[in-house]
Scaffold this motif. Sequence first.
Motif, PDB file in Angstrom:
ATOM      1  N   ILE A   1       0.864  -1.174   0.000  1.00 28.37           N
ATOM      2  CA  ILE A   1       0.000   0.000   0.000  1.00 28.37           C
ATOM      3  C   ILE A   1       0.901   1.225   0.000  1.00 28.37           C
ATOM      4  N   VAL A   2       0.673   2.117  -0.960  1.00 24.56           N
ATOM      5  CA  VAL A   2       1.448   3.353  -1.038  1.00 24.56           C
ATOM      6  C   VAL A   2       0.457   4.517  -1.040  1.00 24.56           C
ATOM      7  N   ASN A   3       0.606   5.399  -0.089  1.00 20.20           N
ATOM      8  CA  ASN A   3      -0.268   6.559   0.039  1.00 20.20           C
ATOM      9  C   ASN A   3       0.447   7.807  -0.450  1.00 20.20           C
TER      10      ASN A   3
ATOM     11  N   THR B   1       8.849  -0.387   5.428  1.00 20.10           N
ATOM     12  CA  THR B   1       7.444  -0.188   5.755  1.00 20.10           C
ATOM     13  C   THR B   1       7.303   0.892   6.814  1.00 20.10           C
ATOM     14  N   GLY B   2       6.174   1.592   6.775  1.00 21.81           N
ATOM     15  CA  GLY B   2       5.910   2.669   7.720  1.00 21.81           C
ATOM     16  C   GLY B   2       6.671   3.945   7.437  1.00 21.81           C
ATOM     17  N   GLN B   3       7.229   4.066   6.234  1.00 19.01           N
ATOM     18  CA  GLN B   3       8.098   5.200   5.906  1.00 19.01           C
ATOM     19  C   GLN B   3       7.399   6.202   4.983  1.00 19.01           C
ATOM     20  N   THR B   4       7.896   7.429   5.014  1.00 20.77           N
ATOM     21  CA  THR B   4       7.445   8.461   4.082  1.00 20.77           C
ATOM     22  C   THR B   4       8.643   8.916   3.260  1.00 20.77           C
ATOM     23  N   LEU B   5       8.575   8.678   1.964  1.00 14.62           N
ATOM     24  CA  LEU B   5       9.655   9.048   1.046  1.00 14.62           C
ATOM     25  C   LEU B   5       9.340  10.404   0.430  1.00 14.62           C
ATOM     26  N   SER B   6      10.145  11.397   0.759  1.00 13.82           N
ATOM     27  CA  SER B   6       9.910  12.755   0.269  1.00 13.82           C
ATOM     28  C   SER B   6      10.500  12.931  -1.122  1.00 13.82           C
TER      29      SER B   6
ATOM     30  N   THR C   1       8.528  16.222 -11.714  1.00 12.33           N
ATOM     31  CA  THR C   1       7.611  15.709 -12.721  1.00 12.33           C
ATOM     32  C   THR C   1       6.783  14.567 -12.130  1.00 12.33           C
ATOM     33  N   PRO C   2       5.590  14.337 -12.669  1.00  8.09           N
ATOM     34  CA  PRO C   2       4.807  13.182 -12.226  1.00  8.09           C
ATOM     35  C   PRO C   2       5.570  11.870 -12.369  1.00  8.09           C
ATOM     36  N   GLN C   3       6.411  11.762 -13.397  1.00 10.62           N
ATOM     37  CA  GLN C   3       7.173  10.544 -13.608  1.00 10.62           C
ATOM     38  C   GLN C   3       8.138  10.279 -12.457  1.00 10.62           C
ATOM     39  N   GLU C   4       8.695  11.337 -11.883  1.00  5.33           N
ATOM     40  CA  GLU C   4       9.625  11.165 -10.773  1.00  5.33           C
ATOM     41  C   GLU C   4       8.907  10.631  -9.529  1.00  5.33           C
ATOM     42  N   VAL C   5       7.664  11.040  -9.341  1.00  2.09           N
ATOM     43  CA  VAL C   5       6.866  10.475  -8.248  1.00  2.09           C
ATOM     44  C   VAL C   5       6.518   9.023  -8.561  1.00  2.09           C
ATOM     45  N   ALA C   6       6.138   8.767  -9.802  1.00  2.00           N
ATOM     46  CA  ALA C   6       5.777   7.405 -10.211  1.00  2.00           C
ATOM     47  C   ALA C   6       6.947   6.445 -10.031  1.00  2.00           C
ATOM     48  N   ASN C   7       8.156   6.911 -10.295  1.00  2.00           N
ATOM     49  CA  ASN C   7       9.330   6.047 -10.126  1.00  2.00           C
ATOM     50  C   ASN C   7       9.497   5.616  -8.672  1.00  2.00           C
ATOM     51  N   ALA C   8       9.224   6.531  -7.749  1.00  2.75           N
ATOM     52  CA  ALA C   8       9.333   6.191  -6.326  1.00  2.75           C
ATOM     53  C   ALA C   8       8.263   5.186  -5.917  1.00  2.75           C
ATOM     54  N   VAL C   9       7.051   5.369  -6.409  1.00  2.00           N
ATOM     55  CA  VAL C   9       5.977   4.415  -6.118  1.00  2.00           C
ATOM     56  C   VAL C   9       6.311   3.046  -6.701  1.00  2.00           C
TER      57      VAL C   9
ATOM     58  N   ARG D   1       1.751  -9.862   8.430  1.00  3.13           N
ATOM     59  CA  ARG D   1       1.146 -10.556   7.288  1.00  3.13           C
ATOM     60  C   ARG D   1       1.841 -10.194   5.972  1.00  3.13           C
ATOM     61  N   ASN D   2       3.028  -9.635   6.051  1.00  2.00           N
ATOM     62  CA  ASN D   2       3.831  -9.325   4.870  1.00  2.00           C
ATOM     63  C   ASN D   2       3.162  -8.287   3.970  1.00  2.00           C
ATOM     64  N   ILE D   3       2.466  -7.353   4.587  1.00  5.76           N
ATOM     65  CA  ILE D   3       1.878  -6.232   3.851  1.00  5.76           C
ATOM     66  C   ILE D   3       2.654  -4.981   4.240  1.00  5.76           C
ATOM     67  N   LEU D   4       3.238  -4.333   3.259  1.00 12.12           N
ATOM     68  CA  LEU D   4       4.079  -3.163   3.494  1.00 12.12           C
ATOM     69  C   LEU D   4       3.290  -1.898   3.157  1.00 12.12           C
ATOM     70  N   VAL D   5       3.331  -0.941   4.068  1.00  9.20           N
ATOM     71  CA  VAL D   5       2.561   0.292   3.907  1.00  9.20           C
ATOM     72  C   VAL D   5       3.506   1.481   4.010  1.00  9.20           C
ATOM     73  N   ASN D   6       3.576   2.260   2.963  1.00 11.85           N
ATOM     74  CA  ASN D   6       4.449   3.431   2.935  1.00 11.85           C
ATOM     75  C   ASN D   6       3.727   4.610   2.298  1.00 11.85           C
ATOM     76  N   ALA D   7       4.350   5.764   2.393  1.00  9.05           N
ATOM     77  CA  ALA D   7       3.823   6.968   1.753  1.00  9.05           C
ATOM     78  C   ALA D   7       4.914   7.633   0.932  1.00  9.05           C
ATOM     79  N   VAL D   8       4.507   8.358  -0.071  1.00 12.09           N
ATOM     80  CA  VAL D   8       5.397   9.279  -0.769  1.00 12.09           C
ATOM     81  C   VAL D   8       4.842  10.678  -0.548  1.00 12.09           C
ATOM     82  N   ALA D   9       5.740  11.638  -0.404  1.00 12.85           N
ATOM     83  CA  ALA D   9       5.326  13.012  -0.135  1.00 12.85           C
ATOM     84  C   ALA D   9       5.906  13.931  -1.207  1.00 12.85           C
ATOM     85  N   PRO D  10       5.176  14.119  -2.305  1.00 17.77           N
ATOM     86  CA  PRO D  10       5.663  15.010  -3.361  1.00 17.77           C
ATOM     87  C   PRO D  10       5.674  16.465  -2.896  1.00 17.77           C
ATOM     88  N   GLY D  11       6.651  17.192  -3.425  1.00 16.26           N
ATOM     89  CA  GLY D  11       6.686  18.630  -3.227  1.00 16.26           C
ATOM     90  C   GLY D  11       5.965  19.314  -4.374  1.00 16.26           C
TER      91      GLY D  11
END
Length: 240
Positions: free
Chosen positions: A133-135, A228-233, A208-216, A172-182
Amino acid sequence: MPQIALVTGASKGIGAAIAIKLAEDGFDIWLNYRNDTSGAQAVSSHITNIGRKCTLLQFDVSNPDDVEDSLAPMLDKDIPFALVNNAGLTRDGLMMLMSSKDWEKVLQVNLTGFFNVTKPVVTRMLRKRQGRIVNVASTSGETGVPGQTNYSAAKAGLIGATRSLALEVAKRNILVNAVAPGFIQTSMLDELPLEDIIPRIPLGRVGTPQEVANAVSFLCSPMATYITGQTLSINGGIYT
């Protein structure tokens, strides 16, 4: 059998770039959108040209009944490996002048929408003992931005929810992270004074949107199995 990725708010901008990138990675896509049918169809065509399947799902993430009606039949047949909660909304304005409607709508889409979509999906991921899960949060939720009290509150809440949910489902081997675009080159920048903003960004440009997509893409890949549990800026250094 290709794995499935559900991407919300994917008819344009960052969501569209994420859906296309995950399709390039080999995922079949469940593409959610609310109103932009022509945009969603264009993204779907791009994905099918890549050779992946794309299923269009029109629903409003802030409406729990709408989400249930659209997702339940799909989830009875299959379970996505990846869920990307990207659907978002802004209604900017100083808090002193902000209407209750603008406060509530932004939280409903950006934060309650996460709950409405994630709950039924992660419940089924638990059965399969796998998932990502990526938020899509925002630098606004990390630093605060004048004129975005509602949006900053919603995105800060999303970061907190990411951390808590990650702890709940890790076994349960489910990883949950976030990305935080500027500041990313999307329609959200159309009315902002870029001549004032860009000098504040250490890299000297918007992203660019592509740079966010690459992180996801990375967070949904086998290369990110211990994160897991991280926010990638993704912000060009404007906030660290």
